[in-house]
Design a protein around this motif. Structure first.
Motif, PDB file in Angstrom:
ATOM      1  N   LEU A 129       0.880  -1.240  -0.037  1.00  0.00           N
ATOM      2  CA  LEU A 129       0.097  -0.050  -0.033  1.00  0.00           C
ATOM      3  C   LEU A 129       1.035   1.204   0.117  1.00  0.00           C
ATOM      4  CD1 LEU A 129      -2.453  -1.508   2.763  1.00  0.00           C
ATOM      5  CD2 LEU A 129      -2.718  -1.380   0.273  1.00  0.00           C
ATOM      6  N   GLU A 130       1.904   1.210   0.773  1.00  0.00           N
ATOM      7  CA  GLU A 130       2.803   2.327   0.780  1.00  0.00           C
ATOM      8  C   GLU A 130       3.573   2.452  -0.585  1.00  0.00           C
ATOM      9  OE1 GLU A 130       6.974   3.267   3.119  1.00  0.00           O
ATOM     10  OE2 GLU A 130       6.047   1.273   3.290  1.00  0.00           O
ATOM     11  N   TYR A 131       3.499   1.458  -1.220  1.00  0.00           N
ATOM     12  CA  TYR A 131       4.160   1.358  -2.417  1.00  0.00           C
ATOM     13  C   TYR A 131       3.448   2.099  -3.370  1.00  0.00           C
ATOM     14  CZ  TYR A 131       7.238  -0.213  -6.211  1.00  0.00           C
ATOM     15  OH  TYR A 131       8.145  -0.196  -7.277  1.00  0.00           O
ATOM     16  N   ASN A 132       2.421   1.914  -3.352  1.00  0.00           N
ATOM     17  CA  ASN A 132       1.389   2.743  -4.146  1.00  0.00           C
ATOM     18  C   ASN A 132       1.328   4.286  -3.994  1.00  0.00           C
ATOM     19  OD1 ASN A 132       0.000   1.156  -6.237  1.00  0.00           O
ATOM     20  ND2 ASN A 132      -0.695   0.107  -4.447  1.00  0.00           N
ATOM     21  N   LEU A 133       1.393   4.597  -2.787  1.00  0.00           N
ATOM     22  CA  LEU A 133       1.249   6.158  -2.433  1.00  0.00           C
ATOM     23  C   LEU A 133       2.654   6.704  -2.987  1.00  0.00           C
ATOM     24  CD1 LEU A 133       0.141   8.257  -1.119  1.00  0.00           C
ATOM     25  CD2 LEU A 133       1.470   7.893   0.853  1.00  0.00           C
ATOM     26  N   THR A 134       3.693   6.090  -2.622  1.00  0.00           N
ATOM     27  CA  THR A 134       4.959   6.462  -3.522  1.00  0.00           C
ATOM     28  C   THR A 134       4.679   6.655  -4.856  1.00  0.00           C
ATOM     29  OG1 THR A 134       6.049   5.284  -1.704  1.00  0.00           O
ATOM     30  CG2 THR A 134       7.454   6.305  -3.193  1.00  0.00           C
ATOM     31  N   MET A 135       4.275   5.621  -5.434  1.00  0.00           N
ATOM     32  CA  MET A 135       4.070   5.747  -6.823  1.00  0.00           C
ATOM     33  C   MET A 135       3.132   6.798  -7.128  1.00  0.00           C
ATOM     34  SD  MET A 135       6.272   3.802  -7.690  1.00  0.00           S
ATOM     35  CE  MET A 135       6.309   3.557  -9.607  1.00  0.00           C
ATOM     36  N   ASP A 136       2.185   7.020  -6.724  1.00  0.00           N
ATOM     37  CA  ASP A 136       0.923   7.907  -7.051  1.00  0.00           C
ATOM     38  C   ASP A 136       1.687   9.050  -6.787  1.00  0.00           C
ATOM     39  OD1 ASP A 136      -1.073   6.504  -7.322  1.00  0.00           O
ATOM     40  OD2 ASP A 136      -2.296   6.940  -5.645  1.00  0.00           O
ATOM     41  N   THR A 137       2.464   9.379  -5.962  1.00  0.00           N
ATOM     42  CA  THR A 137       3.401  10.632  -5.725  1.00  0.00           C
ATOM     43  C   THR A 137       4.184  10.954  -7.034  1.00  0.00           C
ATOM     44  OG1 THR A 137       3.562  10.206  -3.473  1.00  0.00           O
ATOM     45  CG2 THR A 137       4.678  12.038  -4.186  1.00  0.00           C
ATOM     46  N   ALA A 138       5.002   9.884  -7.197  1.00  0.00           N
ATOM     47  CA  ALA A 138       5.783  10.064  -8.631  1.00  0.00           C
ATOM     48  C   ALA A 138       5.202  10.276  -9.812  1.00  0.00           C
ATOM     49  CB  ALA A 138       6.595   8.671  -8.852  1.00  0.00           C
ATOM     50  N   LYS A 139       3.785   9.380  -9.884  1.00  0.00           N
ATOM     51  CA  LYS A 139       3.001   9.806 -10.945  1.00  0.00           C
ATOM     52  C   LYS A 139       2.525  11.196 -11.052  1.00  0.00           C
ATOM     53  CE  LYS A 139      -1.429   8.184 -11.393  1.00  0.00           C
ATOM     54  NZ  LYS A 139      -2.371   7.140 -11.372  1.00  0.00           N
ATOM     55  N   LEU A 140       2.121  11.881 -10.229  1.00  0.00           N
ATOM     56  CA  LEU A 140       1.736  13.252  -9.798  1.00  0.00           C
ATOM     57  C   LEU A 140       3.006  14.114 -10.201  1.00  0.00           C
ATOM     58  CD1 LEU A 140      -0.355  15.277  -8.861  1.00  0.00           C
ATOM     59  CD2 LEU A 140       0.348  14.878  -6.669  1.00  0.00           C
ATOM     60  N   PHE A 141       3.877  13.765  -9.969  1.00  0.00           N
ATOM     61  CA  PHE A 141       5.160  14.663  -9.930  1.00  0.00           C
ATOM     62  C   PHE A 141       5.447  14.641 -11.527  1.00  0.00           C
ATOM     63  CE2 PHE A 141       9.949  15.231  -9.834  1.00  0.00           C
ATOM     64  CZ  PHE A 141       9.718  16.565  -9.038  1.00  0.00           C
ATOM     65  N   MET A 142       5.510  13.474 -11.930  1.00  0.00           N
ATOM     66  CA  MET A 142       6.198  13.330 -13.417  1.00  0.00           C
ATOM     67  C   MET A 142       5.348  14.238 -14.290  1.00  0.00           C
ATOM     68  SD  MET A 142       9.108  12.073 -13.420  1.00  0.00           S
ATOM     69  CE  MET A 142       9.529  11.359 -14.870  1.00  0.00           C
ATOM     70  N   SER A 143       4.003  14.043 -13.868  1.00  0.00           N
ATOM     71  CA  SER A 143       2.969  14.585 -14.994  1.00  0.00           C
ATOM     72  C   SER A 143       2.931  15.890 -14.936  1.00  0.00           C
ATOM     73  CB  SER A 143       1.544  13.765 -14.654  1.00  0.00           C
ATOM     74  OG  SER A 143       1.533  12.400 -14.775  1.00  0.00           O
ATOM     75  N   CYS A 144       3.384  16.354 -13.862  1.00  0.00           N
ATOM     76  CA  CYS A 144       3.040  17.954 -13.685  1.00  0.00           C
ATOM     77  C   CYS A 144       4.426  18.645 -14.223  1.00  0.00           C
ATOM     78  CB  CYS A 144       3.067  18.233 -12.345  1.00  0.00           C
ATOM     79  SG  CYS A 144       1.503  17.949 -11.368  1.00  0.00           S
ATOM     80  N   LEU A 145       5.432  17.790 -14.041  1.00  0.00           N
ATOM     81  CA  LEU A 145       6.808  18.367 -14.670  1.00  0.00           C
ATOM     82  C   LEU A 145       7.008  18.289 -16.177  1.00  0.00           C
ATOM     83  CD1 LEU A 145       7.399  19.528 -11.960  1.00  0.00           C
ATOM     84  CD2 LEU A 145       9.481  18.520 -12.084  1.00  0.00           C
ATOM     85  N   HIS A 146       6.309  17.168 -16.664  1.00  0.00           N
ATOM     86  CA  HIS A 146       6.788  16.936 -18.102  1.00  0.00           C
ATOM     87  C   HIS A 146       6.377  17.941 -18.938  1.00  0.00           C
ATOM     88  CE1 HIS A 146       7.314  14.694 -21.642  1.00  0.00           C
ATOM     89  NE2 HIS A 146       6.115  14.987 -22.190  1.00  0.00           N
ATOM     90  N   ALA A 147       7.141  18.451 -19.940  1.00  0.00           N
ATOM     91  CA  ALA A 147       7.095  19.449 -20.870  1.00  0.00           C
ATOM     92  C   ALA A 147       6.138  19.072 -22.074  1.00  0.00           C
ATOM     93  CB  ALA A 147       8.379  19.718 -21.498  1.00  0.00           C
ATOM     94  N   TRP A 148       4.944  19.206 -21.467  1.00  0.00           N
ATOM     95  CA  TRP A 148       3.889  18.596 -22.604  1.00  0.00           C
ATOM     96  C   TRP A 148       3.751  19.733 -23.830  1.00  0.00           C
ATOM     97  CZ3 TRP A 148       1.636  14.058 -21.933  1.00  0.00           C
ATOM     98  CH2 TRP A 148       1.606  13.716 -20.758  1.00  0.00           C
ATOM     99  N   GLY A 149       3.485  18.962 -24.865  1.00  0.00           N
ATOM    100  CA  GLY A 149       3.462  19.936 -26.102  1.00  0.00           C
ATOM    101  C   GLY A 149       4.895  20.333 -26.881  1.00  0.00           C
ATOM    102  N   LEU A 150       5.939  20.056 -26.293  1.00  0.00           N
ATOM    103  CA  LEU A 150       7.091  20.028 -26.995  1.00  0.00           C
ATOM    104  C   LEU A 150       7.120  19.101 -28.074  1.00  0.00           C
ATOM    105  CD1 LEU A 150       9.748  21.003 -24.379  1.00  0.00           C
ATOM    106  CD2 LEU A 150       8.778  22.253 -26.115  1.00  0.00           C
TER     107      LEU A 150
END
Lengths: 882, 284
Positions: free
Chosen positions: A721-742
């Motif tokens: 379960l903890e693993y999923n929280l970590t992964m969720d965090t990573a997912k949130l983080f990567m999606s926000c920071l990715h340079a969409w549209g380039l």
């Protein structure tokens, strides 16, 4: 004030009432330098002097002290001061005069007693190393009480305009003789003025009106009758003629006078601008023409531009969302319920939000952030993410506290809330039950605090509540009763401190008085003011480290003794404290580093902030990339069956994270991957040895009930379960920071194969800089608003929602971009290194159990290429950005 | 139910909280502001007591510090507004019982910055209040709170300036020029300092003792002002500190006025805040 003359470095300096000064880079919101002086500034002016090729920036400050301080504009160090020999007093306003004729720059100032002072500052260059004060060249009483502004006529180089609250006057700059004087009418109060041209002045009032006057011939050096009125009684002077009124179009209620300034630009299309900012967040600009025609005279000058923060926010599409807006919609209103208080429980990954209707909502923070920020199938689900609502308060919730987070001595089920309805409620967050209501205060609850560790056993199980009726209560969670109520304070409570060794509760009030209460008996031990009060409060600060480490007692006592000896030492200490506090803020990150394996969820922190008491909370998400990476690797390494779970999670994580609204990624600059890797190795070892923390994860079961995925995984170890929280965090983080549209191809890969999610709108980032100063971007920072107020932001681009969502994040500021790139590269590398070994075969197992996500089916097919893509992505990002 | 008309002027009854709030904004606020103005004008007046009548030069007052015979330091200070215009200090040296006498040079005055600051803060508070006379209509509660905050800030500062003694460090005293104001000149090993603590005018005399250059005694810079590690070429240590003080009656009055005004301000703020539920959303 502005703090740099060059257009490349757009620096401003800000000063607070407490004497703090900060130097900011306007382009990326970085705090470059900060300092604290014991004195309060009321005015700062930038001054650049050039001798030969040397250019030095200086800030001239005046305020609640009898000098003008000359401060270096880059280091904020006080270099020397301009001092008065004759009747020194506070300076109420000043002006820097650059004379082209004499090559001599002078500072002209008016003191609060109405004495005009002149200093010559050009000679400074030769005495750069000298810290001796400069004395005034001239000192002349001009009988101007409550002087608001003084300005020099740049056109004629011959006259001075002095604006006082009830009249304004023009003086000859040569011998300071009075040329004309105008009294205010109808009880108006002038707040400032300036020369518009050689023969016109503009003067503005407290209500935001401005008046343009044409000066009489006796005030104009070009005229024959110049100085013809000198020596006459004020009543007999020739009056100037009012030729134009500049007024605000909307007469909105203002709680304080607006700030008006006149700018005379030598370049650009707008030569002369009158700008005004007010307490409603409105900025107005008038262009003042050189020749006022009849129409202007009759109808008043038309406003060139006007905008407010509110308008800018309203224009945003989609509207910036609150963190739990999807759960707060009310059928009868367009506006979702306001969140009025919130607390984040990192151990559970839960965000607890109190709302204006008195209800409290508990949601998983990453899930709700993903809903607000990212597009995905969750948009279609009602009531997502799973949440729990606690109802008990009858009106707005004002504060929330999760005591177990601060000290493990408290029961981890307990959540404490305080409301406008004067009540404090204890909740069981697991059962959702209301355990007890305290009604002991006679005012809104304003603060909930936890007493320190070494208090008496009875007090240890209390929380401390502060209310707006100036009372403090100690509420025992165990006994379910109020064990002490300290009222009788005449002024609002500003600070609560503790002297556990003496069983004292120390209450600091806003007027500077300090009340010392005996916790056991509830008796008022003493009430003091002045320097003793300051000493008592400081002594409590000293005692705090003692509480943590009993070995440090002697040192503490020594420190206290020193503190008592002198005010200077006190001030010094205060300054140091400020710096330590600031440094600690930053260092808290690094101290966390050591503890990371223990506080396994601190890769994400949610902090609520309020811009105004009546505004809803906005939430800032702090990501600690290093902690996140460590968690990812630790979890992988600590689990023998990683191979089965991680690939899928990885895909999901890298693919689907994001959130909108107010968002901040706070990251340390030093997320250099190599370094991190080394730390990780050590941390992994530690973590393998200590599994206790994961027991806490049991609490997260509650969430699982509503989530099929979790249910399916129940047979698995809790660590999953903890693993999923970590992964969720990573997912949130990567999606926000990715340079969409380039890169369209890359975007598709990210969406389809990696399962990342596109943001609804561009995410607002923030930056932590020197001394723990934080700046946040406003939503819409990437949209051209065509307003001068935003023109300082470099690289304003209008981008469609579909393309270039992420581009904005890379265009805003170099500092932010660097941080983002380092973070995204290191995290992507981690994810890749995790999955390389274990990529095949396992997402299948979990895939069907999860709610259908667009990326999932494809994911199964593209396991192997995925890492390559990540590489490619990074390559492109690197190329594109660095 | 008693109708408002029936109620006496001293007991006002209201039909609704809105009505009461309106009364508060339109009547009560101005009553309090007027009261505050009166008190603060009185306080401000204390700082510039004229010799006679309402105009003219500021009165000079003599204060005798250290009147008991046991004191080793005695001083007669003349205060004119914020300036010490005369000072006579008698110092009995403990070593040889020698009596030293110093006075300010004729042309010198020493300004007590604490008094000037406090006076300026009060004047600013008075200015804020006079700007909102009875003709001014308060429309929102936040406007009143904002004004009260501004006034209270000035008053707190004024009071803090007096209650926080401006004790300079020895290097600061040495640099301040205070030592050069006396005739006969002060010996190099004696420093004096003047400051205000609450309602008292204080005089501190430091006697220094030259340390031998070879001295191994550790001096820590953090412990100023009692130690002056280096001044000029020699190292000093403080051997004696004498403090004498005298109550200045008008400072006492001013402090009382500050405290009373601060309480008035806070009470008004509290009254306004009770209605925050109404004015937060709608202005009246």
């Amino acid at each position: 004030s502005k703090a740099c003359a060059s257009s490349e470095k757009q620096y401003i300096v800000s000063a607070s009432e407490s004497g703090e000064m900060c130097l900011w880079d306007v382009n990326d919101g970085r705090c470059i330098e900060f300092t604290k002086l014991a004195c309060t500034h009321t005015g700062i002016q930038f001054y650049q002097f050039t001798v030969g090729t040397q250019r030095e920036g200086r800030l001239l400050c005046h305020g609640h002290y009898p000098e003008i301080l000359v401060v270096d504009a880059t280091s904020l160090e006080v270099l020397y001061s301009l001092v008065s020999k004759i009747s020194p007093d506070w300076i109420s306003s000043m002006s820097i005069i650059r004379s082209h004729r004499t090559q001599e720059d002078t500072v002209v100032a008016v003191s609060v007693t109405g004495i005009l002072k002149v200093w010559i500052v050009t000679s400074e260059i030769s005495r750069m190393q000298d810290t001796e004060p400069i004395f005034e060249e001239e000192s002349k009483p001009i009988y101007c009480q409550n002087c608001q502004s003084i300005s020099f006529c740049a056109f004629t180089q011959r006259s001075l305009l002095v604006v006082c609250s009830k009249y304004w006057r023009v003086f000859d700059a040569g011998d300071y003789s009075l040329l004309c004087s105008v009294a205010s009418e109808n009880g108006q109060t002038w707040t400032g003025g300036d020369f518009v041209s050689a023969d016109k002045v503009i003067v503005w009032t407290e209500d935001g009106q401005s008046f343009v006057y044409k000066l009489p011939a006796s005030c104009l050096p070009a005229s024959d009758s110049f100085r013809s009125d000198v020596g006459k009684v004020i009543e007999n002077l020739n009056p100037p003629v009012l030729c134009c009124v500049v007024d605000r179009s909307d007469k909105q209620l203002l709680i304080c006078p607006p700030v008006t300034r006149f700018f005379y630009g030598r370049r650009g299309c707008f030569h002369k601008l009158l700008t005004q900012g007010d307490s409603s967040g409105r900025l107005c600009i008038w262009s003042v023409p050189d020749t006022l025609d009849q129409q202007d005279t009759n109808e008043g000058l038309k406003m060139t531009m006007s905008t407010t923060l509110q308008e800018a926010f309203c224009r945003l599409t989609p509207c910036p969302a609150g963190i739990i807006d999807q759960l707060s919609l009310i059928p009868t209103s367009h506006e979702p319920l306001k969140v009025t208080a919130s607390v984040y429980i990192p151990a559970h990954g839960r965000l607890v939000c109190g709302r204006e209707d008195g209800s409290i909502v508990i949601v998983p923070a990453t899930q709700t952030a993903i809903v607000q920020l990212l597009q995905g199938e969750h948009m279609l689900r009602r009531g997502w993410p799973p949440h729990r609502t606690l109802r008990g308060h009858r009106n707005k919730v004002t504060c929330l506290l999760y005591p177990h987070q601060i000290s493990s001595r408290y029961d981890q089920r307990y959540l404490v809330s305080g409301g406008v309805d004067f009540s404090v409620i204890i909740w069981d967050i697991f059962s959702g039950e209301m355990k007890h209501i305290f009604c002991v205060h006679g005012g809104e609850i304003t603060q909930l605090l936890v007493p320190p560790e070494n208090c008496s056993a009875r007090v240890q199980h209390c929380v401390c509540s502060v209310a707006s009726d100036h009372s403090v209560g100690l509420l025992s969670l165990r006994e379910k009763k109020c064990i002490m109520l300290a009222s009788r304070h005449l002024f609002p409570i500003q600070v609560i401190k503790w002297r556990p060794s003496d069983d004292y509760l120390v209450v600091g009030c806003s007027d500077g008085s300090v009340y010392v209460w005996q916790m056991d008996t509830g008796a008022l031990d003493r009430c003091v003011m002045g320097i003793t009060a300051v000493e008592i409060l400081n002594a409590c600060d000293e005692a705090v480290p003692a509480a943590v480490d009993s070995l440090s007692h002697p040192a503490v006592n020594l420190k206290q003794a020193m503190t008592r000896r002198s005010l200077a030492a006190l001030k010094n200490m205060a300054h140091q404290k400020l710096q330590t506090l600031a440094t600690n803020l930053l260092a808290s990150d690094s101290s966390d580093k050591g503890n990371l394996p223990k506080y396994s969820h601190n890769s994400l922190m949610v902090q609520a902030i309020k811009t105004n008491l009546t505004d809803p909370d906005i939430h800032v998400l702090f990501f600690d990339v290093e902690a996140l990476i460590i968690q990812l690797l630790t979890e992988e390494a600590s689990r023998p069956n990683t191979a089965l779970i991680s690939p899928e999670n990885l895909q999901k994580a890298s693919g689907s994270s994001d959130k909108g609204g107010s968002f901040l990624a706070g990251k340390r600059a030093a997320v250099l991957f190599q370094q991190v890797k080394e730390t990780i190795k050590e941390n992994i070892k530690e973590h393998l040895l200590d599994d206790d923390d994961e027991d806490e994860e049991a609490m997260r079961q509650r969430r699982e009930e509503s989530d099929p995925e979790y249910r399916s995984s129940k047979s698995k170890p809790l660590t999953l379960l903890e693993y999923n929280l970590t992964m969720d965090t990573a997912k949130l983080f990567m999606s926000c920071l990715h340079a969409w549209g380039l890169n369209e191809v890359l975007d598709e890969v990210c969406l389809d194969r990696l399962g990342m999610l596109k943001p609804h709108c561009s995410v607002s980032f923030g930056l932590l800089s020197r001394g723990g100063h934080m700046s946040l971007m406003l939503p819409g920072h990437d949209q051209a608003l065509g307003k001068p107020s935003y023109s300082a932001v470099e690289l304003i681009r209008k981008m469609s929602i579909t393309e270039g969502l992420g581009r904005g994040t890379y265009g805003v500021s170099r500092a932010v971009t660097t941080q983002h790139l380092l973070s995204i590269i290191s995290l992507a590398n981690t994810l890749m290194s995790m999955t390389n070994a274990t990529f095949i075969g396992d997402h299948m197992k979990k895939g069907p159990a999860r709610p259908p996500r667009p990326g999932t089916p494809e994911l199964c097919k593209v396991k192997t290429p995925a890492p390559v893509t990540r590489h490619a992505a990074q390559g492109q990002i690197k190329q594109g950005k660095i | 139910i008693i109708h408002p008309q029936v109620a006496s002027p001293h007991l006002q009854l209201f039909n609704s909280p809105e009505e009461e709030f309106k009364w508060l904004l339109q009547e009560e606020v101005h009553t309090v502001l007027r009261q505050l103005q009166d008190i603060l004008k009185e306080a401000s007046h204390r700082f510039t007591l004229p010799v006679s009548g309402s105009e003219g030069p500021i009165k000079q007052e003599n204060f005798i510090l250290g009147s008991s015979s046991a004191e080793q330091v005695k001083g007669v200070l003349t205060l004119q507004g914020d300036a010490l215009c005369q000072a006579d200090i008698n110092l009995k040296m403990p070593r040889n019982n020698q009596l030293l006498h110093f006075a300010f040079r004729e042309d010198k005055q020493w300004k007590l910055q604490q008094i000037q600051d406090a006076r300026n803060h009060v004047n600013q508070a008075v200015y804020l209040l006079t700007n909102r006379d009875t003709n001014y209509q308060f429309k929102t509660g936040s406007e009143v709170l904002k004004l009260m905050d501004a006034v209270m800030l000035q008053l707190t500062r004024a009071r803090n300036r007096l209650t926080t003694p401006a004790t300079l460090t020895l290097p600061e005293i040495a640099a301040s020029g205070l030592t050069k104001m006396f005739t006969p000149a002060l010996p190099a090993d004696i420093f004096v300092n003047f400051y205000i603590n609450l309602n008292k005018l204080c005089l501190t005399v430091y006697q220094l003792h030259v340390l031998q250059p070879s001295s191994t005694k550790v001096t820590t810079p953090t412990s100023t002002p009692s130690l002056l590690p280096e001044w000029g070429s020699q190292r000093y240590e403080v051997s004696h500190v004498h403090k004498v003080e005298c109550v200045v009656p008008w400072l006492n009055d001013a402090l009382v006025f500050f405290t009373v005004s601060l309480q008035l301000c806070q009470q008004l703020k509290d009254k306004i805040s009770v209605f925050s539920g109404y004015w937060n959303y709608r202005p009246y």
